[in-house]
Scaffold this motif. Structure first.
Motif, PDB file in Angstrom:
ATOM      1  N   ASP A 188       0.841  -1.191   0.000  1.00 50.43           N
ATOM      2  CA  ASP A 188       0.000   0.000   0.000  1.00 50.43           C
ATOM      3  C   ASP A 188       0.881   1.248   0.000  1.00 50.43           C
ATOM      4  OD1 ASP A 188      -1.886  -1.919   0.285  1.00 50.43           O
ATOM      5  OD2 ASP A 188      -2.858  -1.049   2.041  1.00 50.43           O
ATOM      6  N   ALA A 189       0.454   2.269  -0.721  1.00 50.99           N
ATOM      7  CA  ALA A 189       1.150   3.552  -0.710  1.00 50.99           C
ATOM      8  C   ALA A 189       0.725   4.310   0.538  1.00 50.99           C
ATOM      9  CB  ALA A 189       0.808   4.346  -1.958  1.00 50.99           C
ATOM     10  N   ILE A 190       1.672   4.596   1.410  1.00 53.56           N
ATOM     11  CA  ILE A 190       1.354   5.313   2.639  1.00 53.56           C
ATOM     12  C   ILE A 190       2.176   6.589   2.710  1.00 53.56           C
ATOM     13  CG2 ILE A 190       0.689   3.238   3.895  1.00 53.56           C
ATOM     14  CD1 ILE A 190       3.394   3.215   5.222  1.00 53.56           C
ATOM     15  N   ALA A 197       8.994   5.312  -2.425  1.00 49.73           N
ATOM     16  CA  ALA A 197       9.767   5.154  -3.659  1.00 49.73           C
ATOM     17  C   ALA A 197       9.629   3.717  -4.158  1.00 49.73           C
ATOM     18  CB  ALA A 197      11.238   5.488  -3.394  1.00 49.73           C
ATOM     19  N   GLU A 198      10.207   3.443  -5.319  1.00 44.94           N
ATOM     20  CA  GLU A 198      10.159   2.085  -5.856  1.00 44.94           C
ATOM     21  C   GLU A 198      10.913   1.139  -4.931  1.00 44.94           C
ATOM     22  OE1 GLU A 198      11.220  -0.346  -9.994  1.00 44.94           O
ATOM     23  OE2 GLU A 198      11.669   1.790  -9.785  1.00 44.94           O
ATOM     24  N   ARG A 199      10.272   0.031  -4.596  1.00 47.69           N
ATOM     25  CA  ARG A 199      10.847  -0.997  -3.720  1.00 47.69           C
ATOM     26  C   ARG A 199      11.265  -0.414  -2.357  1.00 47.69           C
ATOM     27  NH1 ARG A 199      15.536  -2.535  -5.309  1.00 47.69           N
ATOM     28  NH2 ARG A 199      15.515  -4.524  -4.172  1.00 47.69           N
ATOM     29  N   GLY A 231      22.651  -1.819   4.519  1.00 45.09           N
ATOM     30  CA  GLY A 231      21.258  -2.277   4.484  1.00 45.09           C
ATOM     31  C   GLY A 231      20.539  -1.590   3.350  1.00 45.09           C
ATOM     32  N   PRO A 232      19.266  -1.266   3.537  1.00 41.03           N
ATOM     33  CA  PRO A 232      18.527  -0.576   2.473  1.00 41.03           C
ATOM     34  C   PRO A 232      19.193   0.752   2.123  1.00 41.03           C
ATOM     35  CG  PRO A 232      17.053  -1.322   4.224  1.00 41.03           C
ATOM     36  CD  PRO A 232      18.446  -1.499   4.725  1.00 41.03           C
ATOM     37  N   SER A 233      19.238   1.080   0.848  1.00 42.42           N
ATOM     38  CA  SER A 233      19.838   2.348   0.430  1.00 42.42           C
ATOM     39  C   SER A 233      18.947   3.499   0.880  1.00 42.42           C
ATOM     40  CB  SER A 233      19.978   2.371  -1.090  1.00 42.42           C
ATOM     41  OG  SER A 233      18.698   2.349  -1.700  1.00 42.42           O
ATOM     42  N   PRO A 234      19.538   4.687   1.068  1.00 40.19           N
ATOM     43  CA  PRO A 234      18.723   5.841   1.460  1.00 40.19           C
ATOM     44  C   PRO A 234      17.569   6.124   0.510  1.00 40.19           C
ATOM     45  CG  PRO A 234      21.057   6.334   1.726  1.00 40.19           C
ATOM     46  CD  PRO A 234      20.971   4.996   1.032  1.00 40.19           C
ATOM     47  N   GLU A 235      17.730   5.760  -0.755  1.00 35.48           N
ATOM     48  CA  GLU A 235      16.640   5.979  -1.719  1.00 35.48           C
ATOM     49  C   GLU A 235      15.437   5.092  -1.415  1.00 35.48           C
ATOM     50  OE1 GLU A 235      19.810   5.304  -2.626  1.00 35.48           O
ATOM     51  OE2 GLU A 235      20.346   7.400  -3.074  1.00 35.48           O
ATOM     52  N   ARG A 236      15.704   3.951  -0.780  1.00 34.97           N
ATOM     53  CA  ARG A 236      14.614   3.006  -0.474  1.00 34.97           C
ATOM     54  C   ARG A 236      14.126   3.106   0.958  1.00 34.97           C
ATOM     55  NH1 ARG A 236      16.808  -2.256  -0.516  1.00 34.97           N
ATOM     56  NH2 ARG A 236      14.656  -2.966  -0.318  1.00 34.97           N
ATOM     57  N   LEU A 237      14.943   3.581   1.874  1.00 35.20           N
ATOM     58  CA  LEU A 237      14.662   3.503   3.307  1.00 35.20           C
ATOM     59  C   LEU A 237      13.645   4.570   3.729  1.00 35.20           C
ATOM     60  CD1 LEU A 237      15.588   1.791   5.723  1.00 35.20           C
ATOM     61  CD2 LEU A 237      17.334   3.532   6.166  1.00 35.20           C
ATOM     62  N   ARG A 238      12.625   4.145   4.463  1.00 32.73           N
ATOM     63  CA  ARG A 238      11.610   5.052   4.976  1.00 32.73           C
ATOM     64  C   ARG A 238      11.251   4.672   6.411  1.00 32.73           C
ATOM     65  NH1 ARG A 238      13.164   6.872   0.955  1.00 32.73           N
ATOM     66  NH2 ARG A 238      12.020   7.710  -0.835  1.00 32.73           N
ATOM     67  N   LEU A 239      10.896   5.672   7.208  1.00 30.52           N
ATOM     68  CA  LEU A 239      10.478   5.460   8.593  1.00 30.52           C
ATOM     69  C   LEU A 239       9.065   5.994   8.775  1.00 30.52           C
ATOM     70  CD1 LEU A 239      11.098   4.725  11.589  1.00 30.52           C
ATOM     71  CD2 LEU A 239      11.949   7.073  11.860  1.00 30.52           C
ATOM     72  N   VAL A 240       8.200   5.170   9.375  1.00 32.67           N
ATOM     73  CA  VAL A 240       6.827   5.571   9.658  1.00 32.67           C
ATOM     74  C   VAL A 240       6.544   5.277  11.130  1.00 32.67           C
ATOM     75  CG1 VAL A 240       4.391   5.110   9.203  1.00 32.67           C
ATOM     76  CG2 VAL A 240       6.018   5.181   7.306  1.00 32.67           C
ATOM     77  N   ILE A 241       6.177   6.311  11.895  1.00 32.44           N
ATOM     78  CA  ILE A 241       5.768   6.128  13.287  1.00 32.44           C
ATOM     79  C   ILE A 241       4.376   6.727  13.440  1.00 32.44           C
ATOM     80  CG2 ILE A 241       6.284   6.544  15.714  1.00 32.44           C
ATOM     81  CD1 ILE A 241       9.205   6.950  14.961  1.00 32.44           C
ATOM     82  N   ILE A 242       3.405   5.871  13.727  1.00 34.41           N
ATOM     83  CA  ILE A 242       2.010   6.295  13.854  1.00 34.41           C
ATOM     84  C   ILE A 242       1.680   6.451  15.332  1.00 34.41           C
ATOM     85  CG2 ILE A 242      -0.384   5.783  13.253  1.00 34.41           C
ATOM     86  CD1 ILE A 242       1.479   6.086  10.837  1.00 34.41           C
ATOM     87  N   GLY A 243       1.213   7.605  15.718  1.00 31.43           N
ATOM     88  CA  GLY A 243       0.835   7.844  17.106  1.00 31.43           C
ATOM     89  C   GLY A 243       1.173   9.260  17.508  1.00 31.43           C
ATOM     90  N   ASP A 244       0.561   9.694  18.606  1.00 31.49           N
ATOM     91  CA  ASP A 244       0.808  11.041  19.093  1.00 31.49           C
ATOM     92  C   ASP A 244       1.276  10.958  20.540  1.00 31.49           C
ATOM     93  OD1 ASP A 244       1.030  13.748  18.965  1.00 31.49           O
ATOM     94  OD2 ASP A 244      -1.082  14.141  18.572  1.00 31.49           O
ATOM     95  N   ARG A 278      -0.173  -2.598   6.475  1.00 34.59           N
ATOM     96  CA  ARG A 278       0.039  -3.392   5.256  1.00 34.59           C
ATOM     97  C   ARG A 278       1.006  -2.706   4.293  1.00 34.59           C
ATOM     98  NH1 ARG A 278      -5.375  -4.851   6.423  1.00 34.59           N
ATOM     99  NH2 ARG A 278      -6.345  -3.225   5.129  1.00 34.59           N
ATOM    100  N   GLY A 279       1.349  -1.462   4.568  1.00 39.56           N
ATOM    101  CA  GLY A 279       2.351  -0.783   3.761  1.00 39.56           C
ATOM    102  C   GLY A 279       3.750  -0.866   4.337  1.00 39.56           C
ATOM    103  N   MET A 280       3.904  -1.526   5.493  1.00 38.76           N
ATOM    104  CA  MET A 280       5.207  -1.622   6.152  1.00 38.76           C
ATOM    105  C   MET A 280       5.955  -2.872   5.712  1.00 38.76           C
ATOM    106  SD  MET A 280       3.993  -0.536  10.014  1.00 38.76           S
ATOM    107  CE  MET A 280       3.152   1.032  10.313  1.00 38.76           C
ATOM    108  N   THR A 281       7.275  -2.829   5.832  1.00 40.21           N
ATOM    109  CA  THR A 281       8.120  -3.992   5.536  1.00 40.21           C
ATOM    110  C   THR A 281       8.460  -4.752   6.807  1.00 40.21           C
ATOM    111  OG1 THR A 281       9.111  -2.711   3.732  1.00 40.21           O
ATOM    112  CG2 THR A 281      10.222  -4.759   4.378  1.00 40.21           C
ATOM    113  N   VAL A 282       8.841  -4.025   7.850  1.00 38.40           N
ATOM    114  CA  VAL A 282       9.098  -4.608   9.166  1.00 38.40           C
ATOM    115  C   VAL A 282       8.425  -3.729  10.209  1.00 38.40           C
ATOM    116  CG1 VAL A 282      11.310  -5.644   8.506  1.00 38.40           C
ATOM    117  CG2 VAL A 282      11.272  -3.361   9.526  1.00 38.40           C
TER     118      VAL A 282
END
Length: 388
Positions: A188-190, A197-199, A231-244, A278-282
């Motif tokens: 999923d695109a989040i 980004a791609e992959r 590990g994952p290249s900076p072009e691929r690496l993303r961080l998502v933290i949900i919460g306040d 469902r858009g997360m990898t780990v």
């Protein structure tokens, strides 16, 4: 007396009805208990938010005592009068913040009293603070039954607080495996447009951004991955933290100062957790203390490998090398290494995620959780068991 009035009333007393694992567990419990067995009311020491709208069962009274910050002696009187008005057959308090209500419940004539331990907070990570232990021991004789959401908490109640083993039941949280399920197609695109980004390799976390959840360690691990590679290249690496929560601003500031703000998405509280997972990898859970984490179970149900700190109930949920990885708390280096493994070892994330989902289906269903609580309530009220 009407049939409804004759149905036993359970009062669930909590600090505040808002986004959180304990609160999510309470809502799931009320939604999945047989509606004709018990009536329910929720008494909040402070108040409630729109989170109450997740309760699907009609007729649930939610009362706010409106306790002020610090010592508010008046709230004891308000709580006492509330219990006298409701006249519940059973009160179920949760965690240290609600435990004092056991004394008021006894004074108000509430005969059946249950207390649940769902995890410790930043002020007493290991349950060793003397005055808190003393309070629990003083109130222990008033409590007919304890419920612990993890074996760690169960053992602590028996060994440290002195609860009788036959009066302690371990009931793990359940998870909605229909709502939380693996993705069925492409990720999923989040996040905002262009964030993925791609992959993309998406490191995800969900939870209150409070000190005890220690999301700052995750932020530092993310920055180490960007800086040191492997590990994952900076072009691929993303961080998502949900919460306040109070630590969200500090995390955003650190990411901004490191020039990584565009690679991270911290949107605050959200209601669409299942599709976001469902858009997360780990999935990473970096807490300093835990009971039995709802978000870890939701991630497992979503088919994600889980990297969690080796604290509290986490080792009971995450099987290292099988469904995920355990790391020491407050160690961004080891956390970064664990994340890196899921990129460099082909198929490892998918393999662990499949096993995690299977384990949830076998051991952590909402029905199993509701039946376990029902058995405790029935045993105290001497309700006949459900036939069939």
């Amino acid at each position: 007396m009407s049939t409804a009035d004759a149905t036993p009333l359970i009062v669930h007393l909590i600090h505040r009805l808002d986004v959180g694992g304990l609160e999510n567990g309470l809502v799931n419990l009320i939604n999945h208990l047989p509606p004709d067995r018990y009536r329910h009311a929720i008494v909040c020491l402070e108040g409630s938010s729109d989170f109450r709208l997740r309760i699907q069962r009609p007729g649930i009274e939610i009362i706010s005592i409106n306790k002020h910050e610090g010592k508010d002696w008046g709230h004891y009187l308000r709580l006492f009068h509330t219990l006298k008005r409701l006249r519940p057959q059973l009160i179920h308090t949760r965690n240290l913040a609600g435990m004092e209500a056991q004394l008021l419940a006894a004074a108000a004539g509430v005969r059946l009293r249950v207390h649940g331990e769902h995890g410790r907070d930043i002020h007493d990570l290991h349950g060793t603070k003397r005055r808190y232990r003393l309070l629990r021991r003083l109130l222990k004789p008033l409590i007919g039954h304890f419920i612990a959401v993890s074996r760690d908490l169960e053992n602590w109640l028996v060994d440290t607080i002195g609860a009788l083993p036959q009066r302690v039941t371990h009931i793990c949280n359940g998870v909605d495996s229909l709502q939380f399920h693996p993705r069925l197609g492409p990720p999923d695109a989040i996040g905002p447009q262009g964030f993925i980004a791609e992959r993309s390799f998406v490191i995800g976390s969900v939870g209150r951004m409070a000190a005890v959840k220690d999301h700052m360690t995750l932020v530092h691990a993310f920055l180490m991955l960007l800086a040191h590679g492997g590990g994952p290249s900076p072009e691929r690496l993303r961080l998502v933290i949900i919460g306040d929560g109070p630590c969200r601003r500090a995390c955003l500031d650190v990411l901004g100062a490191a020039g990584a703000a565009s690679l991270a998405w911290l949107p605050g509280a959200r209601d669409d957790i299942a599709p976001l997972m469902r858009g997360m990898t780990v999935f990473v859970q970096p807490s300093l203390a835990e009971g039995a984490s709802n978000t870890v179970l939701e991630a497992m149900a979503s088919g994600l490998p889980v990297i969690a700190t080796d604290v509290g109930g986490n080792p009971e949920l995450v099987q290292p090398g099988w469904t995920g990885t355990l790391v020491p708390p407050r160690d961004p280096g080891q956390l970064a290494d664990a994340i890196r493994d899921y990129d460099r070892i082909p198929g490892l994330a998918a393999q662990h995620g499949i096993r995690a989902r299977r384990r949830v289906l076998q051991e952590f269903s909402l029905a199993a959780m509701a039946n376990a609580y029902l058995a405790v309530y029935d045993g105290l009220t001497r309700q006949p068991p459900i036939k069939g």
